[in-house]
Motif scaffolding. Sequence first.
Motif, mmCIF file in Angstrom:
data_model
loop_
_atom_site.group_PDB
_atom_site.id
_atom_site.type_symbol
_atom_site.label_atom_id
_atom_site.label_comp_id
_atom_site.label_asym_id
_atom_site.label_seq_id
_atom_site.Cartn_x
_atom_site.Cartn_y
_atom_site.Cartn_z
ATOM 1 N N GLY A 19 -2.325 -15.241 -7.699
ATOM 2 C CA GLY A 19 -0.829 -15.483 -7.372
ATOM 3 C C GLY A 19 -0.015 -14.365 -6.632
ATOM 4 N N GLU A 20 -0.199 -13.296 -7.311
ATOM 5 C CA GLU A 20 0.623 -11.892 -6.582
ATOM 6 C C GLU A 20 -0.041 -11.800 -5.364
ATOM 7 O OE1 GLU A 20 -0.354 -8.152 -8.640
ATOM 8 O OE2 GLU A 20 1.452 -7.209 -7.242
ATOM 9 N N SER A 21 -1.237 -11.953 -4.843
ATOM 10 C CA SER A 21 -1.660 -11.925 -3.473
ATOM 11 C C SER A 21 -0.597 -12.788 -2.679
ATOM 12 C CB SER A 21 -2.936 -11.593 -3.427
ATOM 13 O OG SER A 21 -3.439 -12.819 -3.467
ATOM 14 N N HIS A 22 -0.786 -14.120 -3.164
ATOM 15 C CA HIS A 22 -0.286 -15.149 -2.446
ATOM 16 C C HIS A 22 1.031 -15.038 -2.030
ATOM 17 C CE1 HIS A 22 0.430 -19.339 -1.194
ATOM 18 N NE2 HIS A 22 1.618 -19.174 -1.580
ATOM 19 N N TYR A 23 1.862 -14.322 -3.116
ATOM 20 C CA TYR A 23 3.493 -14.233 -3.234
ATOM 21 C C TYR A 23 3.887 -13.236 -2.311
ATOM 22 C CZ TYR A 23 8.033 -12.255 -4.167
ATOM 23 O OH TYR A 23 9.209 -11.825 -4.114
ATOM 24 N N ARG A 24 2.871 -11.972 -2.105
ATOM 25 C CA ARG A 24 3.102 -10.945 -1.257
ATOM 26 C C ARG A 24 2.761 -11.318 0.184
ATOM 27 N NH1 ARG A 24 2.780 -5.135 -3.528
ATOM 28 N NH2 ARG A 24 2.573 -5.328 -5.674
ATOM 29 N N GLU A 71 7.084 -1.621 15.263
ATOM 30 C CA GLU A 71 7.749 -0.186 14.775
ATOM 31 C C GLU A 71 8.078 -0.534 13.345
ATOM 32 O OE1 GLU A 71 10.592 -0.402 17.866
ATOM 33 O OE2 GLU A 71 12.450 -0.750 16.440
ATOM 34 N N GLN A 72 8.054 -1.786 12.937
ATOM 35 C CA GLN A 72 8.359 -2.112 11.519
ATOM 36 C C GLN A 72 7.565 -1.192 10.506
ATOM 37 O OE1 GLN A 72 11.281 -3.619 10.964
ATOM 38 N NE2 GLN A 72 11.273 -3.542 12.810
ATOM 39 N N PRO A 73 7.960 -0.656 9.515
ATOM 40 C CA PRO A 73 7.285 0.162 8.385
ATOM 41 C C PRO A 73 6.123 -0.648 7.904
ATOM 42 C CG PRO A 73 9.459 0.499 8.138
ATOM 43 C CD PRO A 73 9.532 -0.757 8.972
ATOM 44 N N ASN A 74 5.040 0.087 7.647
ATOM 45 C CA ASN A 74 4.094 -0.687 6.987
ATOM 46 C C ASN A 74 4.005 -1.542 5.768
ATOM 47 O OD1 ASN A 74 2.329 0.536 8.949
ATOM 48 N ND2 ASN A 74 1.728 2.300 7.859
ATOM 49 N N GLY A 75 5.226 -1.230 4.794
ATOM 50 C CA GLY A 75 5.163 -1.936 3.710
ATOM 51 C C GLY A 75 3.917 -1.824 2.695
ATOM 52 N N ASP A 76 3.678 -2.958 2.178
ATOM 53 C CA ASP A 76 2.426 -3.127 1.279
ATOM 54 C C ASP A 76 1.092 -3.445 2.519
ATOM 55 O OD1 ASP A 76 2.914 -5.646 1.579
ATOM 56 O OD2 ASP A 76 3.110 -6.032 -0.678
ATOM 57 N N PHE A 77 0.042 -3.793 1.926
ATOM 58 C CA PHE A 77 -1.102 -4.029 2.801
ATOM 59 C C PHE A 77 -0.903 -5.615 3.417
ATOM 60 C CE2 PHE A 77 -5.637 -5.541 2.982
ATOM 61 C CZ PHE A 77 -5.917 -4.387 3.887
ATOM 62 N N ALA A 78 -0.021 -6.341 2.619
ATOM 63 C CA ALA A 78 0.015 -7.801 3.113
ATOM 64 C C ALA A 78 1.047 -7.507 4.211
ATOM 65 C CB ALA A 78 0.830 -8.379 2.037
ATOM 66 N N GLY A 85 -3.458 -0.492 -4.827
ATOM 67 C CA GLY A 85 -4.325 -1.218 -4.215
ATOM 68 C C GLY A 85 -4.885 -2.407 -5.084
ATOM 69 N N ALA A 86 -4.795 -2.126 -6.256
ATOM 70 C CA ALA A 86 -5.642 -2.962 -7.123
ATOM 71 C C ALA A 86 -5.242 -4.352 -7.102
ATOM 72 C CB ALA A 86 -5.067 -2.528 -8.733
ATOM 73 N N TRP A 87 -4.193 -4.831 -6.613
ATOM 74 C CA TRP A 87 -3.773 -6.330 -6.495
ATOM 75 C C TRP A 87 -4.725 -6.562 -5.246
ATOM 76 C CZ3 TRP A 87 -1.641 -8.252 -1.803
ATOM 77 C CH2 TRP A 87 -1.093 -7.261 -1.035
ATOM 78 N N VAL A 88 -4.965 -5.855 -4.055
ATOM 79 C CA VAL A 88 -5.687 -6.215 -3.048
ATOM 80 C C VAL A 88 -7.060 -6.380 -3.368
ATOM 81 C CG1 VAL A 88 -6.239 -5.496 -0.669
ATOM 82 C CG2 VAL A 88 -4.018 -4.873 -1.522
#
Lengths: 322, 252
Positions: free
Chosen positions: B153-158, B88-95, A300-303
């Motif tokens: 940058g990472e969160s934008h990409y995700r 029903e799609q799996p959660n994946g990451d928070f994004a 969760g660090a990136w969040v």
Amino acid sequence: MDNVQNTVSKEEALLAKFEEKVQAGEAIEPRDWMPEAYRKHLIRQMSQHAHSEVIGMQPEGNWVTRAPSLRAKQILLAKIQDEGGHGLYLYSAAETLGISRKEMIEQLHNGKAKYSNIFNYPSLTWADIGAIGWLVDGAAIVNQVSLQRTSYAPYSRAMVRICKEESFHQRQGYEIMAQMMQGTEEQREMAQDAMNRWWWPSLMMFGPHDTDSPHSADAFRWKIKRHTNDELRQKFIDKTVQQAEVIGLTIPDPDLKWNEAKGCYDYGRIDWEEFNRVIRGNGPCNKQRLDHHKKVHADGAWVREAAEAYKNKHKKQSVNLN
Amino acid sequence: MAKQDALFKYTLRLGDNALILSQRLSEWCSYAPLIEEDLALTNLSLDMIGRAQALLKYAGEIEGMGKTEDTLAFRRSERQYYNNLLVEQPNGDFAFTMARQLFISAFELYFYSEMEHSKDKTFAAIAAKTLKEVKYHLEHAKDWVIRMGDGTGESHYRIQHAVNELWMYTGELFEMDDVDKDLIEQGIATDLDAIRPLWNKYIGDVLETAALIVPENGYMQTGSRKGIHTEHLGHLLCEMQYLQRAYPDAKW
Ligand SMILES: [Fe+2]
Ligand SMILES: [Fe+2]
């Protein structure tokens, strides 16, 4: 030389005033002077308490997706949510002592801070959800009721709030057990099995016998602790035995017997070797629970970084506008 | 199509969306990036369980075969569910979870705003309650999508990746068949053609604020109106229905 002596006597005067205040039963607020040992004791106890609430979400969370009815899922989810909320109040209350949540989590991860040993046991069947609510929350209440009058005010306020919710949890857990004991043969077996596995670890939640209990003297003098481990354990046993009988569950202790003279139950020997082994890290789930917490935190660090970056960007923007 | 049959299917569709998404969100329990989010996702899940209970109970009454909300939730098989593929799609990451939530909550906001005026009293009442909840779900998802889009940058990409991956499941939200046509004529159901432009506009605005690109409308996945799902649903049901299936005579 004079200066040093002045400081020393000033410190002594403050300490005397602090002890007097505590003896008079007055509450200590964050702004009040307090001895370093008092602060340290509280940080240790409160952060351990907060971590316990949060780690405790794992064994119960293990059954959320498999709850057997919509109502059961709702009750369980709401309960786990309460526990997370307790973790939050307690982290905030501990923060008034000058430690951040981030530091407390670091201490959890590096093993400096502990959490309640009970959560190092696995929740294996749905009946464990009943047993945890009834026995584990039941034992926690006994402890926490006595902490409602603890000397540090933010801790005591957090406890008052938390206790109200805990008694719901205990009742709901008991309801699950009662329902299962009225159910099919398989359900009754499942309930008794959960009882057998959770009873002794629940008794261990109160800590070592008074004769073997470290840290206690200061905690009593400062009124952080108000009842001994054995007093609290006895209280829990006495109220729980009857509840078990009412629904037909057997307490897995052949030595359990009502003692007419003492007006309470005598109980068998607690396996302190097991207790110490689990505390030292060798319980069924110690590694799993801590690894889970570390992994989730790292994943969760990136969040958290994104939220922080966004906040900083927009803080600057609004400053620029002014 | 008999009115009762159409109404039954339509009610299941709405109930199943709430049921299946509540199950997905509950999977976050103890897995969220911060405790505050663990609690927030649990809140969403709890709202949806409540909505699923109300709708599936109503579905059971319409069908008139004595089924309760629990029978309908825990004893149907894969091909008898009518929830959208999106939920029903799996959660994946928070994004991924937040992009899915943005898409479905925006849809539900417009959908239940119409349904509040349904001639079916039960639907109207459920819609009024749901709307209050959905507004909060949408705000929450929108805030996070913007934060992630305009964060690092990472969160934008995700979050862009999540939006792209889920886009092909959004077309199905607006599909209509004979069930819809029947019930729209009777003033019961929501006309999905009417809310589609509102949804497009809203999502476009949020993605723009988040500095994200709106994907091209390519091939859209379909099937749920006929009970045809992605492979993910079977696994979700397997887990969710385990106790009810393993101990069919037990009451819990
Ligand atoms: Fe708690
Ligand atoms: Fe609790």
